[in-house]
Design a protein around this motif. Sequence first.
Motif, PDB file in Angstrom:
ATOM      1  N   ALA A  37       0.829  -1.210   0.000  1.00  0.00           N
ATOM      2  CA  ALA A  37       0.000   0.000   0.000  1.00  0.00           C
ATOM      3  C   ALA A  37       0.862   1.259   0.000  1.00  0.00           C
ATOM      4  O   ALA A  37       0.601   2.211  -0.743  1.00  0.00           O
ATOM      5  CB  ALA A  37      -0.935  -0.015   1.210  1.00  0.00           C
ATOM      6  N   CYS A  38       1.900   1.273   0.823  1.00  0.00           N
ATOM      7  CA  CYS A  38       2.774   2.456   0.910  1.00  0.00           C
ATOM      8  C   CYS A  38       3.418   2.758  -0.436  1.00  0.00           C
ATOM      9  O   CYS A  38       3.593   3.928  -0.801  1.00  0.00           O
ATOM     10  CB  CYS A  38       3.864   2.226   1.959  1.00  0.00           C
ATOM     11  N   ARG A  39       3.757   1.718  -1.165  1.00  0.00           N
ATOM     12  CA  ARG A  39       4.440   1.926  -2.445  1.00  0.00           C
ATOM     13  C   ARG A  39       3.477   2.233  -3.592  1.00  0.00           C
ATOM     14  O   ARG A  39       3.900   2.649  -4.664  1.00  0.00           O
ATOM     15  CB  ARG A  39       5.313   0.715  -2.752  1.00  0.00           C
ATOM     16  N   GLU A  40       2.185   2.023  -3.307  1.00  0.00           N
ATOM     17  CA  GLU A  40       1.183   2.373  -4.308  1.00  0.00           C
ATOM     18  C   GLU A  40       0.606   3.768  -4.073  1.00  0.00           C
ATOM     19  O   GLU A  40       0.255   4.477  -5.018  1.00  0.00           O
ATOM     20  CB  GLU A  40       0.055   1.335  -4.305  1.00  0.00           C
ATOM     21  N   VAL A  41       0.494   4.156  -2.803  1.00  0.00           N
ATOM     22  CA  VAL A  41      -0.012   5.497  -2.475  1.00  0.00           C
ATOM     23  C   VAL A  41       1.071   6.516  -2.826  1.00  0.00           C
ATOM     24  O   VAL A  41       2.213   6.391  -2.383  1.00  0.00           O
ATOM     25  CB  VAL A  41      -0.380   5.597  -0.980  1.00  0.00           C
ATOM     26  N   PRO A  42       0.748   7.514  -3.607  1.00  0.00           N
ATOM     27  CA  PRO A  42       1.780   8.459  -4.052  1.00  0.00           C
ATOM     28  C   PRO A  42       2.299   9.364  -2.940  1.00  0.00           C
ATOM     29  O   PRO A  42       1.716   9.465  -1.871  1.00  0.00           O
ATOM     30  CB  PRO A  42       1.049   9.270  -5.132  1.00  0.00           C
ATOM     31  N   TYR A  43       3.422  10.007  -3.251  1.00  0.00           N
ATOM     32  CA  TYR A  43       4.000  11.025  -2.375  1.00  0.00           C
ATOM     33  C   TYR A  43       2.941  12.092  -2.082  1.00  0.00           C
ATOM     34  O   TYR A  43       2.179  12.449  -2.981  1.00  0.00           O
ATOM     35  CB  TYR A  43       5.215  11.647  -3.064  1.00  0.00           C
TER      36      TYR A  43
ATOM     37  N   PRO B  23       5.391   7.356   0.964  1.00  0.00           N
ATOM     38  CA  PRO B  23       6.767   7.365   1.478  1.00  0.00           C
ATOM     39  C   PRO B  23       6.855   7.746   2.953  1.00  0.00           C
ATOM     40  O   PRO B  23       7.710   7.234   3.682  1.00  0.00           O
ATOM     41  CB  PRO B  23       7.461   8.412   0.597  1.00  0.00           C
ATOM     42  N   CYS B  24       5.968   8.635   3.397  1.00  0.00           N
ATOM     43  CA  CYS B  24       5.991   9.056   4.803  1.00  0.00           C
ATOM     44  C   CYS B  24       5.675   7.875   5.724  1.00  0.00           C
ATOM     45  O   CYS B  24       6.365   7.639   6.710  1.00  0.00           O
ATOM     46  CB  CYS B  24       4.989  10.191   5.028  1.00  0.00           C
ATOM     47  N   VAL B  25       4.629   7.120   5.392  1.00  0.00           N
ATOM     48  CA  VAL B  25       4.252   5.976   6.225  1.00  0.00           C
ATOM     49  C   VAL B  25       5.326   4.893   6.155  1.00  0.00           C
ATOM     50  O   VAL B  25       5.656   4.254   7.165  1.00  0.00           O
ATOM     51  CB  VAL B  25       2.882   5.420   5.794  1.00  0.00           C
ATOM     52  N   GLU B  26       5.917   4.693   4.993  1.00  0.00           N
ATOM     53  CA  GLU B  26       6.988   3.699   4.879  1.00  0.00           C
ATOM     54  C   GLU B  26       8.186   4.092   5.742  1.00  0.00           C
ATOM     55  O   GLU B  26       8.818   3.228   6.372  1.00  0.00           O
ATOM     56  CB  GLU B  26       7.425   3.538   3.423  1.00  0.00           C
ATOM     57  N   LEU B  27       8.481   5.390   5.812  1.00  0.00           N
ATOM     58  CA  LEU B  27       9.593   5.835   6.656  1.00  0.00           C
ATOM     59  C   LEU B  27       9.268   5.643   8.144  1.00  0.00           C
ATOM     60  O   LEU B  27      10.165   5.369   8.942  1.00  0.00           O
ATOM     61  CB  LEU B  27       9.930   7.301   6.359  1.00  0.00           C
ATOM     62  N   LEU B  28       7.988   5.781   8.501  1.00  0.00           N
ATOM     63  CA  LEU B  28       7.582   5.470   9.879  1.00  0.00           C
ATOM     64  C   LEU B  28       7.922   4.019  10.198  1.00  0.00           C
ATOM     65  O   LEU B  28       8.392   3.696  11.301  1.00  0.00           O
ATOM     66  CB  LEU B  28       6.076   5.689  10.056  1.00  0.00           C
ATOM     67  N   LEU B  29       7.676   3.148   9.255  1.00  0.00           N
ATOM     68  CA  LEU B  29       7.945   1.730   9.459  1.00  0.00           C
ATOM     69  C   LEU B  29       9.445   1.455   9.507  1.00  0.00           C
ATOM     70  O   LEU B  29       9.899   0.590  10.255  1.00  0.00           O
ATOM     71  CB  LEU B  29       7.289   0.936   8.330  1.00  0.00           C
ATOM     72  N   HIS B  30      10.223   2.181   8.739  1.00  0.00           N
ATOM     73  CA  HIS B  30      11.680   2.030   8.777  1.00  0.00           C
ATOM     74  C   HIS B  30      12.255   2.462  10.120  1.00  0.00           C
ATOM     75  O   HIS B  30      13.192   1.838  10.625  1.00  0.00           O
ATOM     76  CB  HIS B  30      12.326   2.889   7.677  1.00  0.00           C
ATOM     77  N   THR B  31      11.722   3.544  10.678  1.00  0.00           N
ATOM     78  CA  THR B  31      12.377   4.207  11.810  1.00  0.00           C
ATOM     79  C   THR B  31      11.733   3.991  13.173  1.00  0.00           C
ATOM     80  O   THR B  31      12.370   4.223  14.196  1.00  0.00           O
ATOM     81  CB  THR B  31      12.421   5.726  11.569  1.00  0.00           C
ATOM     82  N   ALA B  32      10.441   3.608  13.209  1.00  0.00           N
ATOM     83  CA  ALA B  32       9.679   3.496  14.460  1.00  0.00           C
ATOM     84  C   ALA B  32       9.523   4.858  15.142  1.00  0.00           C
ATOM     85  O   ALA B  32       9.277   4.937  16.345  1.00  0.00           O
ATOM     86  CB  ALA B  32      10.314   2.500  15.432  1.00  0.00           C
ATOM     87  N   CYS B  33       9.671   5.936  14.391  1.00  0.00           N
ATOM     88  CA  CYS B  33       9.453   7.268  14.954  1.00  0.00           C
ATOM     89  C   CYS B  33       7.953   7.528  15.105  1.00  0.00           C
ATOM     90  O   CYS B  33       7.118   6.866  14.490  1.00  0.00           O
ATOM     91  CB  CYS B  33      10.053   8.337  14.045  1.00  0.00           C
ATOM     92  N   ARG B  34       7.618   8.509  15.932  1.00  0.00           N
ATOM     93  CA  ARG B  34       6.226   8.942  16.054  1.00  0.00           C
ATOM     94  C   ARG B  34       5.825   9.693  14.787  1.00  0.00           C
ATOM     95  O   ARG B  34       6.675  10.265  14.099  1.00  0.00           O
ATOM     96  CB  ARG B  34       6.054   9.839  17.281  1.00  0.00           C
ATOM     97  N   ARG B  35       4.535   9.684  14.508  1.00  0.00           N
ATOM     98  CA  ARG B  35       4.055  10.198  13.231  1.00  0.00           C
ATOM     99  C   ARG B  35       4.541  11.611  12.935  1.00  0.00           C
ATOM    100  O   ARG B  35       5.082  11.886  11.862  1.00  0.00           O
ATOM    101  CB  ARG B  35       2.523  10.165  13.193  1.00  0.00           C
TER     102      ARG B  35
END
Length: 375
Positions: free
Chosen positions: A210-216, A220-232
Amino acid sequence: DEYRDTEVPHFSLRVTANGAKSYVLYLRWPGSRVPTRRTVADAIKVSLAEARRIARDWLALVEKGTDPREQARREAEAVARERAITFKALAEDFISEDLAGKRRGPRDAQEIMREIVPRWGKLPATSITAGHVLELAKELRDKPATGRLILSHIKRIFAWALHEHDKVHGNRYGLKENPAVAISPKRVFGEKKPRQRTLDDDELRALLVACREVPYPVGPCVELLLHTACRREEIAQAQWSEYDATSHTLVVPPSRFKSDVEHRVPLSQDAATLIESLPRHAGPYIFTTTSGKKPINGWSNAKKEIDYLMVRELGYDPEHWVFHDLRHVVRTRMAALGIDDKIAEMILGHAKRGMERIYNEHKYQKEIRSAYEIW
């Protein structure tokens, strides 16, 4: 004719030639050199006992050098001032004077204006009672997380207002008490249960699709959340000036980090590649729909879009989850991967504990980056 009272000095019943009766006080009033009569009350409308009480109050004021008329005028002005200060005006003052510059300020302001002001905005701030607060809380009983948050906002608004004073009027808003102070969130909403939602392998895979289908900027923002475990908001409000392309490090400033300290995120190669693939705009923000002038918003619609794509990918509707649950996902997966608990907790931005917090100044940046690469 005038009939002097035997109980209250200077007090009498006055009867005019046409039969009108009134209670009067005859004395020298503050600021006057000669005694004059003042009507205390209409004898037809007010009982003798009540007129005597008023007369005694006036005499007590005169004894202190206060003119009862001036006192009444000030009290009337205070009442009018209190009625003129609506809850909306109070809330707007709180937002502009107390929330300004705080990390959660914009979000708190949005919640106050969305959930509380539409209900109470036109009411005088002084008219809000515990009954109003309890009624609002009960309306939100089916949304306990929101209810607790809104009750907390109400308590904070009135606590702040009670401490706001000026030299002329004393309490700036005329408040006597905090109407929310006795309302227990536990009694209204029940015991608070910590969220334990994580995503299984299929859900995680569907989320990435889904993250890679939803455009910028959303995907990408949600995918980076998953990479980093940062708060939104730590990621959503990131600026290009906070990203060091040389060291592949994202720096979350104290103003946006929960502990009010700088939080350095040594990114994995995949996360750094993701950031560097994003479009650059004239404005400072990385994730934006306004050419960088403002950070991304509209998260409820973004979540609906991601949910829709996940359902399509999975073939069923998964259990409800929120963006903050992605931190649970990362923490749980890191434990399964054998990553040291101390490092995993530091990735979440949780502070060191005990004496280690005082004496251990090591930042563990290499260890955190290695953990990110494994994840």
